[in-house]
Design a protein around this motif. Structure first.
Motif, PDB file in Angstrom:
ATOM      1  N   UNK A   2      15.669 -36.817   6.894  1.00 21.16           N
ATOM      2  CA  UNK A   2      16.517 -37.979   6.605  1.00 21.16           C
ATOM      3  C   UNK A   2      17.733 -37.557   5.788  1.00 21.16           C
ATOM      4  N   UNK A   3      17.534 -36.674   4.819  1.00 20.17           N
ATOM      5  CA  UNK A   3      18.662 -36.153   4.035  1.00 20.17           C
ATOM      6  C   UNK A   3      19.608 -35.337   4.924  1.00 20.17           C
ATOM      7  N   UNK A   4      19.045 -34.512   5.792  1.00 17.73           N
ATOM      8  CA  UNK A   4      19.856 -33.727   6.725  1.00 17.73           C
ATOM      9  C   UNK A   4      20.775 -34.656   7.531  1.00 17.73           C
ATOM     10  N   UNK A   5      20.199 -35.703   8.094  1.00 19.88           N
ATOM     11  CA  UNK A   5      20.997 -36.643   8.881  1.00 19.88           C
ATOM     12  C   UNK A   5      21.982 -37.409   7.991  1.00 19.88           C
ATOM     13  N   UNK A   6      21.585 -37.735   6.796  1.00 16.59           N
ATOM     14  CA  UNK A   6      22.476 -38.386   5.827  1.00 16.59           C
ATOM     15  C   UNK A   6      23.712 -37.507   5.571  1.00 16.59           C
ATOM     16  N   UNK A   7      23.486 -36.216   5.403  1.00 16.00           N
ATOM     17  CA  UNK A   7      24.585 -35.287   5.122  1.00 16.00           C
ATOM     18  C   UNK A   7      25.467 -35.022   6.338  1.00 16.00           C
ATOM     19  N   UNK A   8      24.918 -35.184   7.539  1.00 10.69           N
ATOM     20  CA  UNK A   8      25.635 -34.804   8.759  1.00 10.69           C
ATOM     21  C   UNK A   8      25.989 -35.972   9.669  1.00 10.69           C
ATOM     22  N   UNK A   9      25.811 -37.188   9.188  1.00  6.93           N
ATOM     23  CA  UNK A   9      26.164 -38.358  10.005  1.00  6.93           C
ATOM     24  C   UNK A   9      27.683 -38.422  10.158  1.00  6.93           C
ATOM     25  N   UNK A  10      28.138 -38.948  11.276  1.00 10.03           N
ATOM     26  CA  UNK A  10      29.578 -39.090  11.518  1.00 10.03           C
ATOM     27  C   UNK A  10      29.803 -40.332  12.372  1.00 10.03           C
ATOM     28  N   UNK A  11      31.058 -40.670  12.545  1.00  7.35           N
ATOM     29  CA  UNK A  11      31.374 -41.764  13.455  1.00  7.35           C
ATOM     30  C   UNK A  11      31.826 -43.023  12.760  1.00  7.35           C
ATOM     31  N   UNK A  12      32.035 -44.051  13.589  1.00  6.64           N
ATOM     32  CA  UNK A  12      32.653 -45.285  13.092  1.00  6.64           C
ATOM     33  C   UNK A  12      31.755 -46.071  12.141  1.00  6.64           C
ATOM     34  N   UNK A  13      30.457 -45.854  12.169  1.00 10.93           N
ATOM     35  CA  UNK A  13      29.546 -46.547  11.246  1.00 10.93           C
ATOM     36  C   UNK A  13      29.101 -45.616  10.118  1.00 10.93           C
ATOM     37  N   UNK A  14      29.911 -44.598   9.860  1.00  8.40           N
ATOM     38  CA  UNK A  14      29.547 -43.563   8.889  1.00  8.40           C
ATOM     39  C   UNK A  14      29.036 -44.143   7.572  1.00  8.40           C
ATOM     40  N   UNK A  15      29.817 -44.997   6.958  1.00 11.05           N
ATOM     41  CA  UNK A  15      29.461 -45.482   5.622  1.00 11.05           C
ATOM     42  C   UNK A  15      28.125 -46.231   5.643  1.00 11.05           C
ATOM     43  N   UNK A  16      27.947 -47.135   6.595  1.00 13.42           N
ATOM     44  CA  UNK A  16      26.703 -47.902   6.675  1.00 13.42           C
ATOM     45  C   UNK A  16      25.500 -46.988   6.906  1.00 13.42           C
ATOM     46  N   UNK A  17      25.618 -46.061   7.847  1.00 15.60           N
ATOM     47  CA  UNK A  17      24.516 -45.154   8.150  1.00 15.60           C
ATOM     48  C   UNK A  17      24.255 -44.197   6.988  1.00 15.60           C
ATOM     49  N   UNK A  18      25.315 -43.698   6.387  1.00 24.13           N
ATOM     50  CA  UNK A  18      25.200 -42.781   5.263  1.00 24.13           C
ATOM     51  C   UNK A  18      24.420 -43.451   4.120  1.00 24.13           C
ATOM     52  N   UNK A  19      24.766 -44.677   3.803  1.00 25.71           N
ATOM     53  CA  UNK A  19      24.079 -45.415   2.744  1.00 25.71           C
ATOM     54  C   UNK A  19      22.633 -45.755   3.134  1.00 25.71           C
ATOM     55  N   UNK A  20      22.426 -46.157   4.385  1.00 18.76           N
ATOM     56  CA  UNK A  20      21.084 -46.478   4.868  1.00 18.76           C
ATOM     57  C   UNK A  20      20.165 -45.261   4.735  1.00 18.76           C
ATOM     58  N   UNK A  21      20.633 -44.113   5.181  1.00 15.94           N
ATOM     59  CA  UNK A  21      19.801 -42.914   5.148  1.00 15.94           C
ATOM     60  C   UNK A  21      19.570 -42.425   3.719  1.00 15.94           C
ATOM     61  N   UNK A  22      20.541 -42.623   2.851  1.00 12.76           N
ATOM     62  CA  UNK A  22      20.356 -42.261   1.454  1.00 12.76           C
ATOM     63  C   UNK A  22      19.271 -43.132   0.828  1.00 12.76           C
ATOM     64  N   UNK A  23      19.334 -44.431   1.091  1.00 12.29           N
ATOM     65  CA  UNK A  23      18.327 -45.366   0.581  1.00 12.29           C
ATOM     66  C   UNK A  23      16.945 -45.018   1.125  1.00 12.29           C
ATOM     67  N   UNK A  24      16.876 -44.739   2.426  1.00 14.46           N
ATOM     68  CA  UNK A  24      15.584 -44.438   3.023  1.00 14.46           C
ATOM     69  C   UNK A  24      15.010 -43.113   2.517  1.00 14.46           C
TER      70      UNK A  24
END
Length: 175
Positions: free
Chosen positions: A45-67
């Motif tokens: 989950x941290x790996x994906x948090x660090x490497x997420x990209x795209x138009x929903x970056x902020x939402x996904x980045x925060x979601x994965x950090x929380x999870x």
């Protein structure tokens, strides 16, 4: 089969428990696999948090950090439960690697939706494994472990739901 408690645990760590040794051994094995999977899922989950990209970056980045925070919070409680009942818990990353059933993802690039779908499946896997461990705890009359797992199952189902909703196609009822 299983060794006597004194063969596995130093006398200085021999936590008293009213559970039979066979129950301690069985529950400890089950919880240690869950613990290994929690560490594996946390790091993925941290790996994906660090490497997420795209138009929903902020939402996904925060979601994965929380999870990832939620997943990591389970590790100490799982390990301490093993110790409370008199078992031995994980001691190294090597043990995590041997016991984990959650597959690592070492790809250089994973599209955001695929990341979320993979994590959704991993969380579903964790919930199913927790249910099996809960059933085992019930069979061994270990209400403390069962109660702990009930909360973790609920949290895992919530993560699964959020990941599912985040991956739905706009205007579609299907994922």
């Amino acid at each position: 089969m299983s060794k006597a408690k004194t063969d596995k645990i130093s006398p200085d760590l021999d936590t008293p428990s009213d559970l039979p040794q066979a129950a301690v051994d069985t529950i400890s094995v089950s919880l240690n696999v869950l613990l290994a999977d929690a560490f594996a899922l946390y790091l993925k989950t941290k790996n994906f948090h660090w490497h997420i990209s795209g138009r929903h970056f902020r939402d996904y980045h925060l979601l994965l950090d929380e999870q990832s925070d939620q997943i990591f919070a389970t590790t100490d409680q799982l390990a301490e439960r093993v110790r409370k009942i008199g078992g031995a818990t994980l001691k190294s990353i090597g043990q995590v690697a041997k016991l984990q059933t959650i597959k690592d993802n070492n790809e250089d690039y994973v599209p955001p939706r695929e990341m979320l779908r993979e994590l959704m499946q991993d969380n579903k896997h964790m919930a199913a494994a927790m249910r099996k461990a809960h059933k085992l705890a019930d069979e061994q009359e270990d209400s403390g472990t069962a109660g702990l797992l009930e909360n973790f199952i609920d949290e895992t189902e919530r993560r699964t739901w959020f990941l599912f909703e985040a991956t739905r196609q706009e205007g579609s009822n299907a994922a």
